[in-house]
Design a protein around this motif. Structure first.
Motif, PDB file in Angstrom:
ATOM      1  N   VAL A   1      10.642   8.894 -17.414  1.00 59.46           N
ATOM      2  CA  VAL A   1      10.315   9.163 -16.268  1.00 59.46           C
ATOM      3  C   VAL A   1      10.113   7.795 -15.941  1.00 59.46           C
ATOM      4  N   VAL A   2       9.755   6.721 -16.982  1.00 59.60           N
ATOM      5  CA  VAL A   2      10.068   5.217 -16.967  1.00 59.60           C
ATOM      6  C   VAL A   2      10.692   4.877 -15.504  1.00 59.60           C
ATOM      7  N   LEU A   3      12.076   4.990 -16.475  1.00 58.90           N
ATOM      8  CA  LEU A   3      13.180   4.173 -15.304  1.00 58.90           C
ATOM      9  C   LEU A   3      13.866   5.063 -13.827  1.00 58.90           C
ATOM     10  N   GLU A   4      13.120   6.603 -14.177  1.00 59.22           N
ATOM     11  CA  GLU A   4      13.329   7.132 -12.768  1.00 59.22           C
ATOM     12  C   GLU A   4      12.315   6.561 -11.720  1.00 59.22           C
ATOM     13  N   HIS A   5      11.363   6.635 -12.583  1.00 61.62           N
ATOM     14  CA  HIS A   5      10.159   5.852 -11.725  1.00 61.62           C
ATOM     15  C   HIS A   5      10.742   4.196 -10.947  1.00 61.62           C
ATOM     16  N   TYR A   6      10.948   3.676 -11.754  1.00 62.37           N
ATOM     17  CA  TYR A   6      11.364   2.193 -11.388  1.00 62.37           C
ATOM     18  C   TYR A   6      12.676   2.902 -10.368  1.00 62.37           C
ATOM     19  N   ARG A   7      13.673   2.967 -10.809  1.00 61.30           N
ATOM     20  CA  ARG A   7      14.796   3.309  -9.724  1.00 61.30           C
ATOM     21  C   ARG A   7      14.728   3.876  -8.335  1.00 61.30           C
ATOM     22  N   LYS A   8      13.918   4.992  -8.483  1.00 61.15           N
ATOM     23  CA  LYS A   8      13.285   5.099  -7.722  1.00 61.15           C
ATOM     24  C   LYS A   8      12.121   5.529  -7.267  1.00 61.15           C
ATOM     25  N   PRO A   9      11.337   4.609  -6.603  1.00 61.60           N
ATOM     26  CA  PRO A   9      10.055   4.704  -6.960  1.00 61.60           C
ATOM     27  C   PRO A   9       9.634   5.458  -5.575  1.00 61.60           C
ATOM     28  N   ARG A  10       8.329   6.715  -6.283  1.00 65.44           N
ATOM     29  CA  ARG A  10       7.570   7.646  -5.039  1.00 65.44           C
ATOM     30  C   ARG A  10       6.709   6.212  -4.748  1.00 65.44           C
ATOM     31  N   ASN A  11       6.176   6.894  -3.100  1.00 64.50           N
ATOM     32  CA  ASN A  11       5.436   6.392  -2.141  1.00 64.50           C
ATOM     33  C   ASN A  11       5.831   4.706  -2.250  1.00 64.50           C
ATOM     34  N   PHE A  12       6.746   4.406  -2.495  1.00 62.30           N
ATOM     35  CA  PHE A  12       7.537   2.976  -1.698  1.00 62.30           C
ATOM     36  C   PHE A  12       7.550   2.503  -0.676  1.00 62.30           C
ATOM     37  N   GLY A  13       6.587   1.454   0.149  1.00 66.54           N
ATOM     38  CA  GLY A  13       6.941   1.044   0.957  1.00 66.54           C
ATOM     39  C   GLY A  13       5.978   1.464   1.889  1.00 66.54           C
ATOM     40  N   ASP A  14       5.806   0.656   3.112  1.00 70.58           N
ATOM     41  CA  ASP A  14       4.862   0.389   4.150  1.00 70.58           C
ATOM     42  C   ASP A  14       4.078   2.132   4.850  1.00 70.58           C
ATOM     43  N   LEU A  15       2.642   1.514   4.590  1.00 72.82           N
ATOM     44  CA  LEU A  15       1.793   2.618   5.395  1.00 72.82           C
ATOM     45  C   LEU A  15       0.938   1.371   6.234  1.00 72.82           C
ATOM     46  N   PRO A  16       1.623   1.866   7.295  1.00 74.02           N
ATOM     47  CA  PRO A  16       0.963   1.736   8.778  1.00 74.02           C
ATOM     48  C   PRO A  16       0.307   2.270   9.224  1.00 74.02           C
ATOM     49  N   ASP A  17      -0.692   3.166   9.022  1.00 74.54           N
ATOM     50  CA  ASP A  17      -1.632   3.588   8.862  1.00 74.54           C
ATOM     51  C   ASP A  17      -2.987   3.540   7.917  1.00 74.54           C
ATOM     52  N   ALA A  18      -2.640   2.854   7.216  1.00 74.91           N
ATOM     53  CA  ALA A  18      -3.740   2.462   6.276  1.00 74.91           C
ATOM     54  C   ALA A  18      -5.073   2.403   6.844  1.00 74.91           C
ATOM     55  N   THR A  19      -5.658   2.793   5.663  1.00 76.14           N
ATOM     56  CA  THR A  19      -7.243   1.976   6.162  1.00 76.14           C
ATOM     57  C   THR A  19      -7.796   0.675   5.388  1.00 76.14           C
ATOM     58  N   HIS A  20      -7.581   1.051   4.663  1.00 75.92           N
ATOM     59  CA  HIS A  20      -7.125   0.020   2.879  1.00 75.92           C
ATOM     60  C   HIS A  20      -6.001  -0.547   2.643  1.00 75.92           C
ATOM     61  N   ALA A  21      -6.339  -1.892   1.842  1.00 74.38           N
ATOM     62  CA  ALA A  21      -5.077  -2.604   1.596  1.00 74.38           C
ATOM     63  C   ALA A  21      -5.344  -3.458   0.551  1.00 74.38           C
ATOM     64  N   GLU A  22      -4.733  -3.717  -0.381  1.00 74.20           N
ATOM     65  CA  GLU A  22      -5.093  -4.915  -1.294  1.00 74.20           C
ATOM     66  C   GLU A  22      -3.714  -5.430  -1.836  1.00 74.20           C
ATOM     67  N   GLY A  23      -3.801  -6.308  -2.715  1.00 74.75           N
ATOM     68  CA  GLY A  23      -2.745  -7.101  -3.518  1.00 74.75           C
ATOM     69  C   GLY A  23      -3.221  -7.473  -4.389  1.00 74.75           C
ATOM     70  N   GLY A  24      -2.054  -7.068  -5.626  1.00 77.63           N
ATOM     71  CA  GLY A  24      -2.614  -7.352  -6.551  1.00 77.63           C
ATOM     72  C   GLY A  24      -1.599  -8.621  -7.532  1.00 77.63           C
ATOM     73  N   HIS A  25      -1.332  -9.513  -8.649  1.00 76.15           N
ATOM     74  CA  HIS A  25      -1.243  -9.920  -9.035  1.00 76.15           C
ATOM     75  C   HIS A  25      -0.459 -10.481 -10.538  1.00 76.15           C
ATOM     76  N   ASN A  26       0.533 -10.613 -11.568  1.00 80.21           N
ATOM     77  CA  ASN A  26      -0.423 -10.887 -12.199  1.00 80.21           C
ATOM     78  C   ASN A  26       0.389 -12.220 -12.701  1.00 80.21           C
ATOM     79  N   PRO A  27      -0.031 -12.830 -13.681  1.00 81.14           N
ATOM     80  CA  PRO A  27       0.411 -14.082 -12.747  1.00 81.14           C
ATOM     81  C   PRO A  27       1.323 -14.407 -14.182  1.00 81.14           C
ATOM     82  N   SER A  28       1.078 -13.837 -15.316  1.00 79.54           N
ATOM     83  CA  SER A  28       1.943 -13.630 -16.796  1.00 79.54           C
ATOM     84  C   SER A  28       3.174 -13.712 -16.442  1.00 79.54           C
TER      85      SER A  28
END
Length: 143
Positions: free
Chosen positions: A11-38
């Motif tokens: 399941v993990v490999l399938e969602h990594y290789r072919k992530p669902r819902n990947f890409g831009d959402l032009p009509d997004a009402t909210h957006a947030e960035g996240g970063h893992n510095p480690s």
């Protein structure tokens, strides 16, 4: 138990290789960035909300298999949920990362429950979920 671990890995490999819902959402009402510095994982979460309901969710990411798969699973799970329901799921995911026990509501996201034993990878698995919490808490304040 080995068959179950193999299924979770698939399941993990399938969602990594072919992530669902990947890409831009032009009509997004909210957006947030996240970063893992480690480890350098980066994620941008975009939601289209109507009232307190998440109508659509997409993400873009540069990161490891665990962070991408987790975001893919999460975005599928939160569609159609209200803000309180999505926040409850984020809390359940966080609890799973601490205990290894998966709530049934997490669905396929339970595939990541074994990550709780890999302490350096927990931040990878929770990146999308933490970003979701920040985004939704900020959205609640704007209402």
């Amino acid at each position: 138990m080995s068959a179950l671990k193999d299924l979770y890995k698939q399941v993990v490999l399938e969602h990594y290789r072919k992530p669902r819902n990947f890409g831009d959402l032009p009509d997004a009402t909210h957006a947030e960035g996240g970063h893992n510095p480690s480890c350098g994982d980066q994620l941008e979460l975009m939601l289209k909300m109507r009232g307190d309901t998440i109508e659509d969710a997409k993400f873009t990411a540069k990161g490891c298999a665990i962070s991408v798969a987790s975001a893919s699973l999460m975005t599928g799970l939160i569609r159609g949920k209200t803000v309180p329901e999505a926040l409850a799921l984020a809390e359940q995911f966080s609890q799973m990362m601490q205990t290894g026990e998966a709530a049934p509501e997490l669905g396929e996201s339970a595939a990541l429950q074994g990550v709780h034993t890999l302490h350096t990878r927990v931040k990878c698995a929770t990146l999308g979920w933490q970003t979701l919490k920040v985004l939704l808490e900020r959205a609640e304040k704007q209402v």
